[in-house]
Design an enzyme around this catalytic site. Structure first.
Site, PDB file in Angstrom:
ATOM      1  CG  ASP A   1      26.195  43.039  55.452  1.00 10.90           C
ATOM      2  OD1 ASP A   1      26.819  42.029  55.086  1.00 10.90           O
ATOM      3  OD2 ASP A   1      25.871  43.249  56.636  1.00 10.90           O
TER       4      ASP A   1
ATOM      5  CD  GLU B   1      29.717  40.427  52.127  1.00 10.47           C
ATOM      6  OE1 GLU B   1      30.318  41.322  52.753  1.00 10.47           O
ATOM      7  OE2 GLU B   1      29.816  40.300  50.878  1.00 10.47           O
TER       8      GLU B   1
ATOM      9  CD  GLU C   1      34.827  39.220  57.444  1.00 10.27           C
ATOM     10  OE1 GLU C   1      34.069  39.672  58.317  1.00 10.27           O
ATOM     11  OE2 GLU C   1      34.736  39.531  56.246  1.00 10.27           O
TER      12      GLU C   1
END
Length: 494
Positions: A478, A293, A324
């Site tokens: 998450d 992650e 990201e």
């Protein structure tokens, strides 16, 4: 209402006329008209569309044939102090002013500027605060601020906490676990004794709501700004402990996070520590899939090292968001790396190009490749995409839809999608690539996962029913990755 309907009808007729008059009309003009029609036919005019998608998810999402039974998660864990960002800055006697990004925060003024910068963009970010004593003073003020709440924090702990909601799944969490965090963790989570420490690591989560104002900055959407002075997580101190614990725990899936925490520790530390991390990850048995992650980073040299030190090729799966993904492309000179940032909802074709590049550059798209990376789970506010190399993963249609569904429910704080609280923001029409040759695709609310192929990579896209008044945004990525993994099944290779 009738006026908007008339505008829609006129635009539709105009689009048809223009196309028949000149079939070679530039794509961007036709795309503009199409998007305008989509906006004018907004979900508010047709509330049934959210209900159709939600109902379709329930039919579509099915558990994999072979479920995970034991998942090991590490290595960043902390206690999150969640507080109003504007409220905390006012409590710290900070005055509104222009925003400016800082890779590392050295003062309260740096904090104010960075928070303002990202709030004005509605973007999430995470930064390291270099002054320990100053950070502790701010942390005390945050904890004492009216309405401040303490939660389980850190990607690994949040993923572990989400996985632990499934009673048939045993979860091992390895990270710096202090007394308060241990108290907050689900009873089902196993914590190795070597992970326990006397004090907690605290992260401050400065949240803001859509439309909230701070000086000249106005948030276009709800999000949060995270900062900390976290040495244990910053050095990934528990990584070797985590890998050593796997032999006894015998997991069938490993979830790893925390690499982003090393960025603020300085080049000398992360250069050496990253090499040690690669050695540690390589010690995980080959038959156990590893999901990495990612999280917010700003140092392109550090991201290059993550790629060059062979971190990406030695994991099987990666989870990331739009910032990201673009930063990964910028650091590696990949597709669309010239973009400074996304303009609104990320273009599906551009995202698809970068995802394909990641799997071709660092993954196992070539049968002769020794890389292990075969899956990338991308999530942004309006939609999610799962890109997988053919023959390595199954049930990905359910997995991407499950991830989108949990984004809707968790943000709104409900067990099931409440169609009165969500809105569809995903594009109704899009392309499989930003360049030719490309496939024109459309979102079907009754079958809300669009699928396309590029070479031996399959893409699954699901829209997100975006919560209009989110209760909490921290840990949403998450939860999305955890849910996507729960519904995924790895194909055992011969």
């Amino acid at each position: 209402m009738w006026k908007k309907a008339l505008v829609v009808a006129v635009l539709a007729l105009a689009a048809g006329y223009l196309y028949h008059a000149d079939p070679k009309l530039p794509d961007h003009l036709l795309e503009f008209v199409t998007r305008t029609l989509d906006v004018l036919q907004a979900p508010g005019d047709n509330p049934a569309i959210e209900e159709t998608i939600s109902a379709a998810w329930e039919v579509l999402i099915a558990a994999p044939a072979r479920k995970w039974s034991r998942v090991a998660v590490g290595v960043n864990a902390c206690v999150d102090v969640v507080v109003s960002g504007v409220g905390l800055l006012q409590a710290l006697a900070a005055d509104p002013g222009p925003g400016r990004d800082h890779d590392v925060l050295h003062s309260k003024e740096d904090l104010r500027e960075a928070f303002t910068h990202f709030m004005g963009r509605g973007a999430a970010a995470e930064r390291f605060y270099s002054d320990r004593e100053d950070f502790q003073r701010i942390a005390r003020a945050a904890a004492e601020y009216p309405g401040a709440q303490l939660y389980v924090g850190g990607n690994a702990a949040l993923i572990g906490q989400k996985l632990a909601t499934y009673p048939d799944l045993m979860v091992l969490l390895c990270g710096p676990v202090g007394p308060k965090l241990h108290e907050l963790l689900d009873d089902q989570i196993v914590v190795p004794p070597a992970s326990l420490q006397e004090t907690d690591e605290f992260h401050l989560i400065l949240e803001y709501k859509a439309g909230e104002q701070w000086g000249s900055a106005r948030a276009p959407q709800a999000n949060r700004f995270i900062f900390s002075h976290d040495v244990a997580n910053g050095k990934m101190s528990l990584l070797e402990t985590f890998v050593a614990s796997l032999e006894e725990f015998q997991p069938d899936l490993v979830v790893l996070s925390g690499l982003h925490m090393m960025e603020g520790q300085g080049r000398e530390l992360w250069e050496e520590r990253l090499k040690e991390a690669v050695v540690a990850i390589s010690d995980i048995p080959n038959e156990v899939p590893v999901h990495l992650e990612l999280a917010s980073m700003t140092d392109k040299d550090y991201m290059k090292s993550i790629m060059q030190e062979q971190v990406l090729p030695i994991v099987n799966s990666v989870g990331l968001n739009e910032q990201e993904l673009l930063f990964l492309s910028q650091a590696g000179s990949g597709p669309h790396s010239q973009l400074a940032s996304w303009n609104g909802v990320p273009d599906v074709g551009q995202v698809s190009d970068i995802l394909l590049w990641v799997l071709e550059q660092y993954g196992r798209t070539d049968l002769e490749s020794e890389a292990d990376l075969t899956r990338v789970h991308f999530h942004t506010l309006a939609y999610h995409i799962l890109a997988t190399v053919d023959g390595h993963w199954t049930n990905q249609e359910s997995a991407v839809a499950a991830g989108a569904r949990v984004a809707s429910t968790q943000a709104c704080g409900v067990q099931h999608v409440d169609v009165s609280k969500v809105v569809l923001l995903a594009p109704r029409h899009f392309h499989s690539s930003h360049s030719e040759p490309r496939q024109s695709l459309a979102l079907d609310p009754a079958r809300p996962v669009a699928t396309w192929h590029r070479g031996n990579v399959t893409f699954h896209l699901s829209p997100v029913l975006v919560c209009q008044q989110p209760l909490r945004t921290v840990g949403l990525g998450d939860a999305i990755s955890a849910e996507g993994l729960l519904y995924s099944e790895v194909v055992r290779q011969q």
